[in-house]
Motif scaffolding. Structure first.
Motif, short mmCIF file in Angstrom:
data_model
loop_
_atom_site.label_atom_id
_atom_site.label_comp_id
_atom_site.label_asym_id
_atom_site.label_seq_id
_atom_site.Cartn_x
_atom_site.Cartn_y
_atom_site.Cartn_z
N HIS A 66 29.70 12.64 -11.34
CA HIS A 66 29.15 13.68 -10.23
C HIS A 66 28.84 13.11 -8.93
O HIS A 66 28.49 13.28 -7.96
N ILE A 67 29.18 11.81 -8.97
CA ILE A 67 29.39 11.49 -7.00
C ILE A 67 30.45 11.16 -6.40
O ILE A 67 31.17 10.87 -6.70
N LEU A 68 30.01 12.25 -5.75
CA LEU A 68 31.06 12.81 -4.14
C LEU A 68 31.78 11.65 -3.57
O LEU A 68 32.64 11.64 -3.72
N GLU A 69 31.50 11.28 -3.14
CA GLU A 69 31.39 10.35 -2.60
C GLU A 69 33.00 9.03 -2.71
O GLU A 69 33.45 8.48 -2.49
N GLU A 70 33.20 8.94 -4.30
CA GLU A 70 33.71 8.72 -5.01
C GLU A 70 35.18 8.63 -4.90
O GLU A 70 35.69 8.24 -4.94
N VAL A 71 34.94 10.69 -5.45
CA VAL A 71 36.69 11.19 -4.73
C VAL A 71 36.89 9.89 -2.91
O VAL A 71 38.28 9.87 -3.38
N ASP A 72 36.13 10.63 -2.12
CA ASP A 72 36.87 9.84 -0.57
C ASP A 72 37.14 7.84 -1.24
O ASP A 72 37.98 7.68 -0.46
#
Length: 307
Positions: free
Chosen positions: A189-195
């Protein structure tokens, strides 16, 4: 390949996962995103064979997780949420235990043990019990057990949740080094993981897939896509700068942060306002500290899609 077809899971009246279908191929790092309770972990547990689907099918490298569970699990490395292990065991004993479970012996066993210990930099904690390790090292041990048998597929459930920034960076670096020759799914649920690590992202909400795109494609859905952020050194210029930027024909809206002396110009559909704003700043003598074009904000897209 990882493949799900109309995968569902129900607990009495609760539908945790509802008709989920997707495929992940070699070289892909898929971010499986969603708010808490969206069905991420349940989907990962079904793929890993720990939860039986109520409907649909899932397969790992062609092996159905229900009909051929041992073959599917042999192709899979799984890091559950929180990296659970046996806290009373030393790291060395735990890794040997995992090697036993994976049927490793002889030269192959020695090679894989050496590889995971060196690759995850566990030499200094081999004789410590796992319960005495920091969260970062526990997560490294969890990754070590997942890759012990060098599987073609990795499923990592919340691999950086609860870690500090340095520990997150370490884990993400490890994932990136493994990404070139494995299929990897990261539930988060950590969006910075996607980038940071993902080549593709699926967003799930209320048990259903609501988006499937590249990180750049998701960012392009943001109202901040192609917005221009302007930060001034002299906050006294902020009001005049806002009025001037808002008057530009390509600007639909201007957001203001007085604390940061920053304004953000949101463009009208199809407009590129960076050249106009850059020219305005030069013309009006604005003391610009930072001026950049935004690609979009994943957090805003995430909120919009999952609301």
């Amino acid at each position: 390949m990882i493949k799900t077809e109309h995968l569902s899971k129900r607990y009495d009246e609760l539908v945790a996962v509802d008709d989920v279908s997707f495929q992940v191929g070699p070289g892909e790092v898929l971010g499986f995103l969603g708010p808490n309770g969206a069905g991420k972990t349940t989907t990962m547990r079904m793929l890993a064979g720990f939860v039986t689907p109520s409907g649909g099918r899932a397969s790992i490298c062609g092996h159905d997780v229900v009909e051929a569970p041992l073959a599917a699990k042999a192709s899979l490395g799984y890091l559950p949420e929180g990296a659970p292990s046996y806290g009373e065991m030393t790291v060395r004993a735990f890794l040997h235990f995992i090697a036993d479970l994976r049927g490793l012996s002889g030269a192959r066993r020695a090679q894989r043990l050496t590889h995971v210990i060196e690759h995850l930099q566990l030499q200094e904690v081999l004789e410590q019990t796992i319960e005495t390790l920091s969260k970062g090292f526990r997560r490294r041990v969890g990754l070590a057990q997942a890759i012990m048998h060098d599987p073609p597929v990795l499923i990592l459930d919340e691999p950086t949740d609860g870690l500090d920034p340095n520990q997150k960076h370490e884990v993400r670096t490890l994932i990136n080094t493994m990404a070139h020759d494995k299929i990897i799914i990261i539930s988060t649920h950590i969006l910075e993981e996607v980038d940071a690590v993902c080549s593709r992202a699926i967003i799930i909400a209320r048990g259903r897939i609501v988006a499937d795109d590249t990180p750049a494609g998701l960012a392009a859905r943001s109202r901040y896509h192609n917005a221009v952020s302007l930060r001034l050194e002299n906050a006294a210029q902020l009001a005049a700068a806002r009025a001037a930027v808002a008057a530009l024909p390509g600007v639909a809206e201007v957001e203001l942060s007085e604390r940061e002396a920053r304004l953000t110009a949101l463009p009208r559909p199809g407009a590129m306002v960076l050249p106009e704003i850059s020219a305005l700043a030069n013309r009006d003598g604005l003391s610009v500290q930072d001026l950049h074009l935004e690609s979009g904000r994943l957090d805003e897209v995430f909120r919009t899609i999952t609301a």
